[in-house]
Design a protein around this motif. Sequence first.
Motif, PDB file in Angstrom:
ATOM      1  N   UNK A  32      31.821  37.646  37.646  1.00  0.00           N
ATOM      2  CA  UNK A  32      31.066  38.846  36.953  1.00  0.00           C
ATOM      3  C   UNK A  32      31.859  39.963  36.485  1.00  0.00           C
ATOM      4  N   UNK A  33      32.786  40.154  37.270  1.00  0.00           N
ATOM      5  CA  UNK A  33      33.517  41.236  37.251  1.00  0.00           C
ATOM      6  C   UNK A  33      35.115  41.322  37.222  1.00  0.00           C
ATOM      7  N   UNK A  34      35.618  42.145  36.901  1.00  0.00           N
ATOM      8  CA  UNK A  34      37.365  42.170  36.732  1.00  0.00           C
ATOM      9  C   UNK A  34      37.858  41.814  38.134  1.00  0.00           C
ATOM     10  N   UNK A  35      37.172  42.733  39.218  1.00  0.00           N
ATOM     11  CA  UNK A  35      37.738  42.491  40.576  1.00  0.00           C
ATOM     12  C   UNK A  35      37.350  41.101  40.895  1.00  0.00           C
ATOM     13  N   UNK A  37      37.107  38.576  39.537  1.00  0.00           N
ATOM     14  CA  UNK A  37      37.827  37.648  38.747  1.00  0.00           C
ATOM     15  C   UNK A  37      39.617  37.433  39.187  1.00  0.00           C
ATOM     16  N   UNK A  38      39.719  38.520  39.565  1.00  0.00           N
ATOM     17  CA  UNK A  38      41.366  38.492  39.857  1.00  0.00           C
ATOM     18  C   UNK A  38      41.392  37.818  41.283  1.00  0.00           C
ATOM     19  N   UNK A  39      40.417  38.300  42.413  1.00  0.00           N
ATOM     20  CA  UNK A  39      40.362  37.719  43.583  1.00  0.00           C
ATOM     21  C   UNK A  39      40.299  36.064  43.485  1.00  0.00           C
ATOM     22  N   UNK A  40      39.394  35.593  42.451  1.00  0.00           N
ATOM     23  CA  UNK A  40      39.373  34.240  42.300  1.00  0.00           C
ATOM     24  C   UNK A  40      40.503  33.613  41.764  1.00  0.00           C
ATOM     25  N   UNK A  41      41.139  33.955  40.718  1.00  0.00           N
ATOM     26  CA  UNK A  41      42.459  33.578  40.087  1.00  0.00           C
ATOM     27  C   UNK A  41      43.823  33.437  41.213  1.00  0.00           C
ATOM     28  N   UNK A  42      43.576  34.628  42.073  1.00  0.00           N
ATOM     29  CA  UNK A  42      44.620  34.391  43.064  1.00  0.00           C
ATOM     30  C   UNK A  42      44.567  33.581  44.223  1.00  0.00           C
ATOM     31  N   UNK A  43      43.270  32.926  44.462  1.00  0.00           N
ATOM     32  CA  UNK A  43      43.037  31.970  45.354  1.00  0.00           C
ATOM     33  C   UNK A  43      42.515  30.596  44.859  1.00  0.00           C
ATOM     34  N   UNK A  44      42.604  30.354  43.629  1.00  0.00           N
ATOM     35  CA  UNK A  44      41.988  29.026  43.199  1.00  0.00           C
ATOM     36  C   UNK A  44      42.995  28.446  42.113  1.00  0.00           C
ATOM     37  N   UNK A  45      42.857  27.129  41.866  1.00  0.00           N
ATOM     38  CA  UNK A  45      43.782  26.720  40.769  1.00  0.00           C
ATOM     39  C   UNK A  45      43.188  27.202  39.530  1.00  0.00           C
ATOM     40  N   UNK A  46      43.586  27.381  38.378  1.00  0.00           N
ATOM     41  CA  UNK A  46      43.248  27.887  37.083  1.00  0.00           C
ATOM     42  C   UNK A  46      42.578  26.616  36.345  1.00  0.00           C
ATOM     43  N   UNK A  47      41.449  26.954  35.704  1.00  0.00           N
ATOM     44  CA  UNK A  47      40.963  25.843  34.872  1.00  0.00           C
ATOM     45  C   UNK A  47      41.533  25.610  33.704  1.00  0.00           C
ATOM     46  N   UNK A  48      41.069  24.534  33.182  1.00  0.00           N
ATOM     47  CA  UNK A  48      41.612  24.416  31.594  1.00  0.00           C
ATOM     48  C   UNK A  48      41.271  25.349  30.660  1.00  0.00           C
ATOM     49  N   UNK A  55      33.917  42.699  27.566  1.00  0.00           N
ATOM     50  CA  UNK A  55      33.391  43.818  28.414  1.00  0.00           C
ATOM     51  C   UNK A  55      32.790  43.454  29.633  1.00  0.00           C
ATOM     52  N   UNK A  56      33.227  43.702  30.640  1.00  0.00           N
ATOM     53  CA  UNK A  56      32.764  43.352  32.168  1.00  0.00           C
ATOM     54  C   UNK A  56      32.243  44.835  32.424  1.00  0.00           C
ATOM     55  N   UNK A  57      31.425  44.727  33.735  1.00  0.00           N
ATOM     56  CA  UNK A  57      30.677  45.906  34.245  1.00  0.00           C
ATOM     57  C   UNK A  57      31.728  46.841  34.731  1.00  0.00           C
ATOM     58  N   UNK A  58      32.947  46.536  35.307  1.00  0.00           N
ATOM     59  CA  UNK A  58      33.838  47.169  35.675  1.00  0.00           C
ATOM     60  C   UNK A  58      35.280  47.453  34.789  1.00  0.00           C
ATOM     61  N   UNK A  59      34.987  47.091  33.405  1.00  0.00           N
ATOM     62  CA  UNK A  59      36.259  47.190  32.556  1.00  0.00           C
ATOM     63  C   UNK A  59      36.273  46.343  31.765  1.00  0.00           C
ATOM     64  N   UNK A  60      37.533  46.163  30.834  1.00  0.00           N
ATOM     65  CA  UNK A  60      37.876  45.124  29.822  1.00  0.00           C
ATOM     66  C   UNK A  60      38.212  44.121  30.728  1.00  0.00           C
ATOM     67  N   UNK A  61      37.786  42.724  30.281  1.00  0.00           N
ATOM     68  CA  UNK A  61      38.238  41.547  31.084  1.00  0.00           C
ATOM     69  C   UNK A  61      39.785  41.255  31.000  1.00  0.00           C
ATOM     70  N   UNK A  62      40.483  42.116  29.922  1.00  0.00           N
ATOM     71  CA  UNK A  62      41.893  41.913  29.836  1.00  0.00           C
ATOM     72  C   UNK A  62      42.660  42.198  31.078  1.00  0.00           C
ATOM     73  N   UNK A  63      42.071  43.320  31.780  1.00  0.00           N
ATOM     74  CA  UNK A  63      42.459  43.899  33.026  1.00  0.00           C
ATOM     75  C   UNK A  63      42.987  42.808  33.831  1.00  0.00           C
ATOM     76  N   UNK A  64      42.110  41.738  33.884  1.00  0.00           N
ATOM     77  CA  UNK A  64      42.352  40.571  35.000  1.00  0.00           C
ATOM     78  C   UNK A  64      43.846  40.172  34.816  1.00  0.00           C
TER      79      UNK A  64
END
Length: 251
Positions: A32-35, A37-48, A55-64
């Motif tokens: 639900x947020x940039x922050x 999502x970054x934590x999740x991607x750093x610790x999980x296998x990326x999906x297909x 636009x997310x609550x804490x910024x543009x999603x491209x910041x991920x």
Amino acid sequence: MTVIIIEDEKPSARRLQRMLDKLDIQANTLLHSVEESIEWFQNNQHPDLIFLDIQLSDGLSFEIFESVAVKSAIIFTTAYDEYALQAFKLNSIDYLLKPIDESELEKAIHQYRDNFPVNKQVTLDFSDIKNLLVNPIEREYKKRFSVKIGHHLKLVNIDDIECFYSENKGTYLHTVDGRNYLIDHTLEQLEEELEPQTFFRISRKFFVNINAIQDIISYTNSRLQIKLKTFNGQEVIVARERVKDFKNWLE
């Protein structure tokens, strides 16, 4: 297929999750947020595949993806068509305009499956997309519509239109003097032709002109009812999943 949804509005995320479930696609991870999502991607296998709200609550999603190298295909979801169209042109898989339509979702899934076989690396230039959002391309929007009255054509200036609406498989415009005219456009086509600061698509059935809004009233199920200056053909209701974006648009 592994799928995640990145969407700051939790009801919208759950709605999309249920729609995917009907297509036998499980999206068990909702972010639900940039922050987050970054934590999740750093610790999980990326999906297909990622369904990515712009636009997310804490910024543009491209910041991920300034912090994480994306390895997934992406379908953008957005309430802002000018963002979506520009992002789409920069080789994203597809985009879905909110509120998401089931048939459009199914079409996007088919396009993903046809175009992105297993193990194909997906690369997107997020810096270019983000730059477009900050410095959008100048676009020309419609200034008038022609409508047919018997054997005659009448020109209606955009400033004289209170709303556009669909009814009985037709699309109509309603003018400030209380008249309704059938037009040869769908609401989907109007998304590309109406100036977004003046007109907002509040539901699958309505675009409203901000200058024609006379009153806004709380309605059932966290929705809003709009009273326009002259239109009274049917209730004008802001869809629940569009309420947040509508409030932002008003400001």
